[in-house]
Design a protein around this motif. Structure first.
Motif, PDB file in Angstrom:
ATOM      1  N   VAL A   7      58.159  37.926  34.547  1.00  0.00           N
ATOM      2  CA  VAL A   7      58.043  39.237  33.884  1.00  0.00           C
ATOM      3  C   VAL A   7      59.449  39.819  33.739  1.00  0.00           C
ATOM      4  CG1 VAL A   7      57.030  41.547  33.969  1.00  0.00           C
ATOM      5  CG2 VAL A   7      55.754  39.575  34.858  1.00  0.00           C
ATOM      6  N   GLY A  10      65.823  39.780  30.935  1.00  0.00           N
ATOM      7  CA  GLY A  10      67.231  40.132  30.840  1.00  0.00           C
ATOM      8  C   GLY A  10      67.980  38.959  31.466  1.00  0.00           C
ATOM      9  N   LEU A  11      69.146  39.228  32.036  1.00  0.00           N
ATOM     10  CA  LEU A  11      69.906  38.126  32.642  1.00  0.00           C
ATOM     11  C   LEU A  11      69.156  37.471  33.797  1.00  0.00           C
ATOM     12  CD1 LEU A  11      73.505  39.613  32.541  1.00  0.00           C
ATOM     13  CD2 LEU A  11      72.796  37.438  31.528  1.00  0.00           C
ATOM     14  N   GLY A  13      65.705  37.247  34.260  1.00  0.00           N
ATOM     15  CA  GLY A  13      64.605  36.421  33.752  1.00  0.00           C
ATOM     16  C   GLY A  13      65.122  35.193  33.039  1.00  0.00           C
ATOM     17  N   LYS A  35      63.974  48.290  27.040  1.00  0.00           N
ATOM     18  CA  LYS A  35      64.703  48.893  28.153  1.00  0.00           C
ATOM     19  C   LYS A  35      65.456  47.822  28.912  1.00  0.00           C
ATOM     20  CE  LYS A  35      61.522  52.664  28.340  1.00  0.00           C
ATOM     21  NZ  LYS A  35      60.155  52.963  28.674  1.00  0.00           N
ATOM     22  N   PHE A 164      54.085  44.275  30.557  1.00  0.00           N
ATOM     23  CA  PHE A 164      53.176  43.667  31.525  1.00  0.00           C
ATOM     24  C   PHE A 164      52.177  44.711  32.010  1.00  0.00           C
ATOM     25  CE2 PHE A 164      51.885  42.127  35.703  1.00  0.00           C
ATOM     26  CZ  PHE A 164      51.571  40.809  35.395  1.00  0.00           C
TER      27      PHE A 164
HETATM   28  C1  LIG Z   1      76.764  50.069  30.111  1.00  0.00           C
HETATM   29  C2  LIG Z   1      76.632  48.827  30.944  1.00  0.00           C
HETATM   30  C3  LIG Z   1      77.673  47.915  30.966  1.00  0.00           C
HETATM   31  C4  LIG Z   1      77.566  46.762  31.752  1.00  0.00           C
HETATM   32  N1  LIG Z   1      78.583  45.864  31.715  1.00  0.00           N
HETATM   33  C5  LIG Z   1      78.481  44.719  32.420  1.00  0.00           C
HETATM   34  C6  LIG Z   1      79.500  43.742  32.342  1.00  0.00           C
HETATM   35  O1  LIG Z   1      80.492  43.894  31.615  1.00  0.00           O
HETATM   36  N2  LIG Z   1      79.351  42.610  33.085  1.00  0.00           N
HETATM   37  C7  LIG Z   1      78.255  42.401  33.882  1.00  0.00           C
HETATM   38  O2  LIG Z   1      78.179  41.358  34.536  1.00  0.00           O
HETATM   39  N3  LIG Z   1      77.279  43.320  33.968  1.00  0.00           N
HETATM   40  C8  LIG Z   1      77.363  44.462  33.268  1.00  0.00           C
HETATM   41  N4  LIG Z   1      76.364  45.391  33.343  1.00  0.00           N
HETATM   42  C9  LIG Z   1      75.261  45.157  34.301  1.00  0.00           C
HETATM   43  C10 LIG Z   1      74.240  44.194  33.741  1.00  0.00           C
HETATM   44  O3  LIG Z   1      73.772  44.709  32.537  1.00  0.00           O
HETATM   45  C11 LIG Z   1      73.100  43.987  34.733  1.00  0.00           C
HETATM   46  O4  LIG Z   1      73.576  43.541  35.963  1.00  0.00           O
HETATM   47  C12 LIG Z   1      72.076  42.956  34.242  1.00  0.00           C
HETATM   48  O5  LIG Z   1      72.019  42.947  32.859  1.00  0.00           O
HETATM   49  C13 LIG Z   1      70.707  43.210  34.807  1.00  0.00           C
HETATM   50  O6  LIG Z   1      69.835  42.227  34.299  1.00  0.00           O
HETATM   51  P1  LIG Z   1      68.286  42.233  34.641  1.00  0.00           P
HETATM   52  O7  LIG Z   1      67.694  41.057  33.966  1.00  0.00           O
HETATM   53  O8  LIG Z   1      68.056  42.390  36.089  1.00  0.00           O
HETATM   54  O9  LIG Z   1      67.725  43.604  33.992  1.00  0.00           O
HETATM   55  P2  LIG Z   1      67.555  43.991  32.460  1.00  0.00           P
HETATM   56  O10 LIG Z   1      68.631  43.456  31.643  1.00  0.00           O
HETATM   57  O11 LIG Z   1      67.346  45.466  32.419  1.00  0.00           O
HETATM   58  O12 LIG Z   1      66.243  43.231  31.997  1.00  0.00           O
HETATM   59  C14 LIG Z   1      64.949  43.582  32.418  1.00  0.00           C
HETATM   60  C15 LIG Z   1      63.987  43.244  31.299  1.00  0.00           C
HETATM   61  O13 LIG Z   1      62.658  43.380  31.786  1.00  0.00           O
HETATM   62  C16 LIG Z   1      61.884  44.111  30.849  1.00  0.00           C
HETATM   63  N5  LIG Z   1      60.783  44.761  31.595  1.00  0.00           N
HETATM   64  C17 LIG Z   1      60.883  45.643  32.624  1.00  0.00           C
HETATM   65  N6  LIG Z   1      59.658  45.994  33.055  1.00  0.00           N
HETATM   66  C18 LIG Z   1      58.777  45.303  32.286  1.00  0.00           C
HETATM   67  C19 LIG Z   1      57.347  45.254  32.228  1.00  0.00           C
HETATM   68  N7  LIG Z   1      56.575  45.954  33.076  1.00  0.00           N
HETATM   69  N8  LIG Z   1      56.773  44.475  31.291  1.00  0.00           N
HETATM   70  C20 LIG Z   1      57.514  43.729  30.433  1.00  0.00           C
HETATM   71  N9  LIG Z   1      58.874  43.755  30.455  1.00  0.00           N
HETATM   72  C21 LIG Z   1      59.489  44.531  31.358  1.00  0.00           C
HETATM   73  C22 LIG Z   1      62.888  45.109  30.261  1.00  0.00           C
HETATM   74  O14 LIG Z   1      62.425  45.615  29.015  1.00  0.00           O
HETATM   75  C23 LIG Z   1      64.099  44.209  30.114  1.00  0.00           C
HETATM   76  O15 LIG Z   1      64.047  43.496  28.893  1.00  0.00           O
HETATM   77  C24 LIG Z   1      76.413  46.536  32.552  1.00  0.00           C
HETATM   78  C25 LIG Z   1      75.363  47.442  32.505  1.00  0.00           C
HETATM   79  C26 LIG Z   1      75.460  48.585  31.702  1.00  0.00           C
HETATM   80  C27 LIG Z   1      74.311  49.536  31.647  1.00  0.00           C
END
Ligand SMILES: Cc1cc2nc3c(=O)[nH]c(=O)nc-3n(C[C@H](O)[C@H](O)[C@H](O)COP(=O)(O)OP(=O)(O)OC[C@H]3O[C@@H](n4cnc5c(N)ncnc54)[C@H](O)[C@@H]3O)c2cc1C
Length: 352
Positions: A7, A10-11, A13, A35, A164
């Protein structure tokens, strides 16, 4: 029966789905796309904390694993997402040059901090004390990476774009079922969306909002990342740069703000002397944790339910290694590093 449901894409998943592909596991990704912190991320990988010239947690092994990890995807999908770029740190005072040289002697920093400073030859950058150069840094084009991998999964019927629905999830002993699908395991990779997950929302995910600007500056002609009060990162569109980022700990709304825009402009104007236009502004919420370590592991009660989250401010470097650790934990019974294991918050679960 599927091996896994993931579920969130992003990075976190994406990295976990790569582990599954490499190991011939069947899976379905369910994710909404609005989001996402990953989509707005600067995408930078930088093995040095440039405020204090220190090394981030586990930076060397993370980088050693992450670069080949992204390069394998590039080769498989025939896309280019990794742009190695030096980071030029503007020195605000001569004293900082001394601190840099002291840091460059440390074993975990010596291969990244160049000991020869670079002259500033760009008339549009305000930097009187030269630059310190960080080597082996760069940028992953995260949005492009996610699109390419999503497309591959869609072609294989392994991806569903939907929110989800927790009410449709049933946990049955050694498997889970969801809307007519059965899977052995479910892994939640929801970033800040974890806050609405009834199984894991006991975890102390704080979330730190960040905003960036995309600017167009035709005369700037930068081919390295410049770090002063903000990062200025060359991106793929001609003469465009990503400028960021802000850190806001209380605002948890996904929209952009005028305050962040003004803050970024103010910082940018202390280092840039040429004209530029703002082409876009983006906001996201970084999944940050109170102890600054990822949230990885098994649900305290439901043994086929897992979480991969808490990638914080450095998802590009952290996601590949932690996804591999989670995979090895589930499939090969290799103990998780205590620093990332959610077991460290078991008392918060019991309290809830
Ligand atoms: C402005 C900014 C700049 C950044 N710059 C950097 C950088 O230069 N280098 C770096 O390494 N990191 C950077 N980061 C941090 C980086 O973005 C995060 O560490 C990383 O992207 C997190 O990934 P994730 O998959 O955990 O979360 P996310 O990328 O938020 O992915 C989560 C996904 O799950 C989906 N989701 C959530 N709940 C549900 C649900 N119930 N049902 C279906 N889908 C759902 C969301 O829609 C989303 O698509 C930055 C962040 C920001 C905000």
């Amino acid at each position: 029966m599927l091996d896994y449901i993931i579920v969130g894409f992003g990075l976190a998943g994406l990295s976990f789905s790569e582990q599954l592909q490499k190991n011939d596991k069947s899976f379905l990704v369910i994710s909404e796309e609005d989001k996402s912190s990953s989509v707005v991320a600067g995408g930078m990988y930088n093995p040095v904390i440039l405020k204090r010239f220190t090394s981030p947690w586990n930076a060397i092994p993370q980088l050693e694993y992450a670069i080949p990890f992204y390069s394998e995807i590039e080769q498989r999908l025939n896309v280019r997402v990794n742009n190695p770029l030096a980071v030029l740190r503007v020195f605000n005072a001569i004293e900082e040059q001394n601190n840099w040289l002291i840091a460059s002697d440390k074993p975990n920093l010596s291969s990244f901090l160049s000991t020869s400073f670079e002259k500033n030859n760009n008339e549009h950058i305000l930097a009187d004390n030269d630059f310190g150069v960080v080597e082996k840094a760069g940028r992953i084009q995260v949005a492009k990476l996610l699109s390419a991998c999503r497309l591959e999964l869609l072609k294989n019927n392994s991806y569903k774009n939907e929110v989800f629905d927790f009410d449709s999830l049933n946990i049955n002993g050694d498997s889970i079922s969801y809307k007519g699908l059965k899977a052995k395991n479910i892994v939640f990779c929801e970033g800040f969306g974890l806050k609405s997950n009834p199984y894991f929302n006991y975890l102390p995910l704080n979330g730190t909002k960040g905003e960036v600007l995309i600017i167009k500056a035709e005369s700037l002609k930068l081919d390295s990342i410049v770090k002063s009060g903000v990062f200025i990162i060359p991106i793929e569109e001609e003469d465009c740069y990503l400028v960021g980022a802000t850190y806001h700990w209380t605002d948890k709304a996904w929209g952009t703000t005028e305050d962040a825009k003004l803050e970024l402009i103010k910082k940018l104007d202390t280092v840039l002397s040429c004209d530029y236009q703002i082409v876009n502004q983006l906001a996201g919420i970084r999944p940050t944790v109170k102890d600054r370590r990822p949230l990885v592991g098994q649900h305290p009660e439901y043994k086929n339910m897992f979480v991969l989250n808490g990638l914080g401010t450095r998802g590009v470097m952290v996601a590949p290694t932690v996804s591999s650790e989670l995979f090895n934990y589930i499939e090969n019974k290799i103990t998780l590093d205590v620093e990332i294991d959610i077991e460290r918050f078991s008392s918060e679960y019991n309290r809830g």
